[in-house]
Design a protein around this motif. Structure first.
Motif, PDB file in Angstrom:
ATOM      1  N   VAL A   1      -1.686   9.941  10.641  1.00 29.37           N
ATOM      2  CA  VAL A   1      -2.735   9.042  11.151  1.00 29.37           C
ATOM      3  C   VAL A   1      -3.581   8.505  10.001  1.00 29.37           C
ATOM      4  O   VAL A   1      -3.988   7.339  10.004  1.00 29.37           O
ATOM      5  CB  VAL A   1      -3.587   9.783  12.206  1.00 29.37           C
ATOM      6  N   TYR A   2      -3.830   9.319   8.978  1.00 31.99           N
ATOM      7  CA  TYR A   2      -4.657   8.872   7.853  1.00 31.99           C
ATOM      8  C   TYR A   2      -3.948   7.777   7.045  1.00 31.99           C
ATOM      9  O   TYR A   2      -4.549   6.759   6.718  1.00 31.99           O
ATOM     10  CB  TYR A   2      -4.942  10.043   6.900  1.00 31.99           C
ATOM     11  N   VAL A   3      -2.689   8.019   6.715  1.00 32.29           N
ATOM     12  CA  VAL A   3      -2.011   7.064   5.828  1.00 32.29           C
ATOM     13  C   VAL A   3      -1.682   5.763   6.568  1.00 32.29           C
ATOM     14  O   VAL A   3      -1.759   4.673   5.987  1.00 32.29           O
ATOM     15  CB  VAL A   3      -0.748   7.677   5.168  1.00 32.29           C
ATOM     16  N   ILE A   4      -1.344   5.883   7.848  1.00 30.78           N
ATOM     17  CA  ILE A   4      -1.015   4.675   8.622  1.00 30.78           C
ATOM     18  C   ILE A   4      -2.287   3.846   8.838  1.00 30.78           C
ATOM     19  O   ILE A   4      -2.298   2.625   8.673  1.00 30.78           O
ATOM     20  CB  ILE A   4      -0.332   5.045   9.952  1.00 30.78           C
ATOM     21  N   SER A   5      -3.375   4.525   9.178  1.00 32.03           N
ATOM     22  CA  SER A   5      -4.638   3.810   9.383  1.00 32.03           C
ATOM     23  C   SER A   5      -5.115   3.186   8.072  1.00 32.03           C
ATOM     24  O   SER A   5      -5.662   2.073   8.061  1.00 32.03           O
ATOM     25  CB  SER A   5      -5.702   4.766   9.935  1.00 32.03           C
ATOM     26  N   PHE A   6      -4.882   3.897   6.960  1.00 32.52           N
ATOM     27  CA  PHE A   6      -5.298   3.366   5.652  1.00 32.52           C
ATOM     28  C   PHE A   6      -4.552   2.061   5.358  1.00 32.52           C
ATOM     29  O   PHE A   6      -5.160   1.046   4.990  1.00 32.52           O
ATOM     30  CB  PHE A   6      -5.030   4.393   4.548  1.00 32.52           C
ATOM     31  N   ALA A   7      -3.224   2.086   5.533  1.00 30.31           N
ATOM     32  CA  ALA A   7      -2.430   0.879   5.260  1.00 30.31           C
ATOM     33  C   ALA A   7      -2.785  -0.229   6.243  1.00 30.31           C
ATOM     34  O   ALA A   7      -2.901  -1.405   5.870  1.00 30.31           O
ATOM     35  CB  ALA A   7      -0.942   1.215   5.347  1.00 30.31           C
ATOM     36  N   GLN A   8      -2.983   0.147   7.495  1.00 24.55           N
ATOM     37  CA  GLN A   8      -3.233  -0.848   8.547  1.00 24.55           C
ATOM     38  C   GLN A   8      -4.510  -1.647   8.283  1.00 24.55           C
ATOM     39  O   GLN A   8      -4.577  -2.831   8.586  1.00 24.55           O
ATOM     40  CB  GLN A   8      -3.287  -0.128   9.898  1.00 24.55           C
TER      41      GLN A   8
ATOM     42  N   VAL B   1       0.890  -1.169   0.000  1.00 22.72           N
ATOM     43  CA  VAL B   1       0.000   0.000   0.000  1.00 22.72           C
ATOM     44  C   VAL B   1       0.923   1.211   0.000  1.00 22.72           C
ATOM     45  O   VAL B   1       1.782   1.317   0.883  1.00 22.72           O
ATOM     46  CB  VAL B   1      -0.914   0.025   1.250  1.00 22.72           C
ATOM     47  N   TYR B   2       0.796   2.064  -1.012  1.00 22.59           N
ATOM     48  CA  TYR B   2       1.711   3.213  -1.037  1.00 22.59           C
ATOM     49  C   TYR B   2       0.975   4.474  -1.460  1.00 22.59           C
ATOM     50  O   TYR B   2       0.006   4.424  -2.211  1.00 22.59           O
ATOM     51  CB  TYR B   2       2.926   2.951  -1.925  1.00 22.59           C
ATOM     52  N   GLY B   3       1.461   5.594  -0.942  1.00 20.24           N
ATOM     53  CA  GLY B   3       0.790   6.843  -1.285  1.00 20.24           C
ATOM     54  C   GLY B   3       1.285   7.998  -0.456  1.00 20.24           C
ATOM     55  O   GLY B   3       2.392   7.970   0.096  1.00 20.24           O
ATOM     56  N   ASP B   4       0.454   9.028  -0.393  1.00 16.06           N
ATOM     57  CA  ASP B   4       0.863  10.237   0.318  1.00 16.06           C
ATOM     58  C   ASP B   4      -0.360  10.944   0.881  1.00 16.06           C
ATOM     59  O   ASP B   4      -1.489  10.715   0.434  1.00 16.06           O
ATOM     60  CB  ASP B   4       1.587  11.213  -0.620  1.00 16.06           C
TER      61      ASP B   4
END
Ligand SMILES: NC(=O)c1ccc[n+]([C@@H]2O[C@H](COP(=O)([O-])OP(=O)(O)OC[C@H]3O[C@@H](n4cnc5c(N)ncnc54)[C@H](OP(=O)(O)O)[C@@H]3O)[C@@H](O)[C@H]2O)c1
Length: 319
Positions: free
Chosen positions: A178-185, A147-150
């Protein structure tokens, strides 16, 4: 059952969310609390709210069923604990708190008191993200490997603003990370490896970070966050059978670009209702009607795992 809601913290996001109640069946926004009665009255007048309380304690002592806690993240823990003690269900804005210990304390209090507590990670409830999770659960993308992004959002440095003020939980990690970590998680689970690099403002608060998350079997997530440069705000979920781009800006995403091996690419549009905050509010109502004390979509264990990753990122950045 109609849920009687109170808003704690009549600031910027509270005003956006207050307007979203128009799209939430079985909910009434009946109260608002502030440190100032004047500010509570002004907000109540703007949104037709019956009760205006000049202290958070007074709001929590009122007859509401649920509190939407919209103070800066540095001011979440004590207020969440007070609302829980008063027996209220609590929807706590992201980031849930500013430390792992505080997050553990709020989770413990909620579980001991037996009241519903959830982090207001609204992205997980958007129709596009719900569809994407369903595609992944159905195996359409195969095994998710990356999962990759910004989430880059340029902001002028203003030390007093909550985005940069350490007393209010300032910094890019708690606001954007918090958004990107929660998204990947939600797709990969909790990582076993965290690497971060980034820069600090003169007041010691981080303005940016590149984050690498790793799992023991080689799966990974790379993420860029920061206030120092603008960026698209997109995410890609890549699996062994195909990939999906959540088009910018993913945290309020409505469009999925679906690329499955051997198939023509497909563009899906799944619009938000209102601005999009109503979806999490509707979910809370459904959880309360079902007698749940935790959300199956945004469980407290996920909130804790994300907080632990953020703490590790902050420590590696020298915070
Ligand atoms: N989900 C999203 O899309 C989204 C978007 C923006 C923000 N947020 C989250 O929502 C929270 C609030 O953000 P915001 O931008 O709305 O903040 P804001 O405009 O600064 O408003 C915060 C409110 O909290 C109250 N407050 C209580 N104690 C405070 C203190 N010690 N210092 C400052 N304010 C205090 C203030 O009301 P009184 O002074 O009247 O008590 C103020 O109106 C943050 O956790 C943020 O991450 C989420």
């Amino acid at each position: 059952m109609s849920v009687r809601w109170g808003i704690a913290g009549p600031g910027r996001i509270a005003a956006t969310v207050a307007a979203e109640f128009a799209h939430v069946p079985d909910a009434e926004l009946v109260a608002v609390g502030s440190r100032s009665l004047e500010r509570a009255r002004e907000f109540a007048g703007r949104f037709g709210i019956l009760q205006a309380h000049g202290s958070y304690a007074e709001l929590f002592a009122s007859d509401v069923d649920a509190i939407y806690l919209a103070t800066p993240h540095g001011q979440h823990t004590d207020l969440a604990l007070a609302a829980i003690e008063a027996g209220k269900a609590v929807l706590v804005e992201k980031s849930f708190t500013t430390s792992v210990a505080d997050t553990e304390a709020v989770i413990r209090a909620g579980r001991e008191r037996g009241v519903f507590v959830m982090e207001a990670m609204w992205t997980r409830f958007l129709p596009a993200i719900v569809r994407l999770r369903q595609m992944v659960a159905d195996g359409e993308l195969g095994e998710i490997r990356a999962v990759y992004g910004d989430l880059l959002a340029f902001r002028e440095f203003e030390p007093a603003d909550r985005l940069f003020n350490p007393a209010l939980g300032g910094g890019a990690v708690l606001d954007l990370g918090v958004y990107v970590i929660s998204f990947a998680q939600q797709f990969l689970g909790t990582p076993s490896l965290v690497h971060a690099v980034g820069g600090l403002y003169p007041n010691g608060v981080e303005g940016e970070a590149g984050i690498l998350l790793g799992w023991d079997d080689g799966r990974y997530s790379t993420q860029a966050i920061g206030f120092t440069a603008p960026g698209p705000g997109r995410q890609v979920v890549a699996g062994t059978k195909g990939w999906v781009e959540v088009k910018p800006r993913f945290h309020r995403g409505e469009q999925l670009s679906v690329h499955l091996l051997g198939r023509e690419p497909e563009e899906l549009t799944l619009p938000r209702t209102g601005v999009g905050y109503c979806h999490e509010l509707i979910h809370v109502g459904e959880c309360l009607a079902a007698g749940l004390t935790e959300s199956p979509v945004m469980p407290l264990d996920d909130t804790l795992a994300v907080q632990q990753v953020m703490a590790e990122v902050l420590s590696q950045l020298g915070r």
